[in-house]
Design a protein around this motif. Structure first.
Motif, short mmCIF file in Angstrom:
data_model
loop_
_atom_site.label_atom_id
_atom_site.label_comp_id
_atom_site.label_asym_id
_atom_site.label_seq_id
_atom_site.Cartn_x
_atom_site.Cartn_y
_atom_site.Cartn_z
N ALA A 12 0.81 -1.21 0.00
CA ALA A 12 0.00 0.00 0.00
C ALA A 12 0.84 1.26 0.00
N ASN A 13 2.16 1.13 0.05
CA ASN A 13 2.94 2.36 0.00
C ASN A 13 2.82 2.98 -1.38
N SER A 14 3.02 4.28 -1.46
CA SER A 14 2.73 5.01 -2.70
C SER A 14 3.56 4.52 -3.88
N HIS A 15 4.80 4.15 -3.65
CA HIS A 15 5.64 3.66 -4.74
C HIS A 15 5.04 2.39 -5.35
N SER A 16 4.65 1.45 -4.51
CA SER A 16 4.09 0.19 -4.99
C SER A 16 2.80 0.40 -5.75
N LEU A 17 1.95 1.30 -5.24
CA LEU A 17 0.69 1.55 -5.93
C LEU A 17 0.90 2.20 -7.29
N ARG A 18 1.90 3.05 -7.40
CA ARG A 18 2.20 3.69 -8.68
C ARG A 18 2.76 2.69 -9.68
N VAL A 19 3.38 1.64 -9.18
CA VAL A 19 4.00 0.64 -10.04
C VAL A 19 3.06 -0.55 -10.29
N LEU A 20 2.19 -0.83 -9.35
CA LEU A 20 1.38 -2.05 -9.41
C LEU A 20 0.46 -2.10 -10.62
N LEU A 21 -0.34 -1.09 -10.86
CA LEU A 21 -1.28 -1.12 -11.99
C LEU A 21 -0.56 -1.21 -13.34
N PRO A 22 0.45 -0.37 -13.59
CA PRO A 22 1.17 -0.53 -14.85
C PRO A 22 1.85 -1.91 -14.97
N ALA A 23 2.33 -2.45 -13.85
CA ALA A 23 2.95 -3.78 -13.89
C ALA A 23 1.93 -4.84 -14.27
N VAL A 24 0.73 -4.75 -13.69
CA VAL A 24 -0.34 -5.70 -14.02
C VAL A 24 -0.68 -5.60 -15.51
N VAL A 25 -0.86 -4.39 -16.00
CA VAL A 25 -1.22 -4.20 -17.41
C VAL A 25 -0.10 -4.68 -18.33
#
Length: 161
Positions: free
Chosen positions: A8-21
């Protein structure tokens, strides 16, 4: 370091969606290339999961959808749901991404061939014929490709001796 469950940290959230896509699209493109070009050479049939989507739309909603729409639906669902499933397996089990990909690939193959195919009137696992065998290679292979993308993005490496 593997993706942490406290992502839930901001770095992970910024990376998570693009990584999934990214993982999803790369994996789906690999699946389609395998389905149309490799599967016929190795197993005989072309894999056309859009036909499953067409049958599900008819059975569940009474809709008759064109092949192109069914293809887009399957591609979109696979590009989002599959990488999310891999992340879920990874986070719940702490398995390395590639192993989590294999586990998720087997589970999702079973859902497609063991549950959805019978739901629309086909035999269980389609009698384990060439289509089902090729589908296994396609689903697990696609999940491994997606898991590899995740391992590259999130920096998962082999442990040092």
């Amino acid at each position: 370091m593997p993706l942490q469950s406290s992502a839930a940290n901001s770095h992970s959230l910024r990376v998570l969606l693009p990584a999934v896509v990214l993982a999803g699209v790369v994996g789906e493109l690999a699946f389609e290339a395998y389905s149309w070009f490799v599967s016929p050479i190795l197993f005989g049939p072309v894999l056309e999961p859009a036909n499953l989507v067409i049958a599900l739309a008819a059975k569940l909603f009474g809709l008759s959808i064109p092949y192109s729409a069914a293809f887009a639906i399957h591609f979109s669902v696979g590009a989002i749901a599959f990488p999310v499933a891999i992340l879920a397996v990874h986070l719940m089990t702490r398995l390395k991404f590639l192993i989590a990909g294999v586990v998720a690939g087997v589970l999702l193959w079973y859902i497609a061939q063991g549950m959805l195919a019978p739901f629309i009137g086909r035999s269980f696992m389609m009698d384990f014929g060439a289509y089902t065998q090729s589908s296994f290679v396609g689903h697990v292979g696609m999940a491994i490709v997606m898991a590899f993308v995740f391992s590259m993005i999130f920096g998962e490496r082999k442990a040092k001796p």
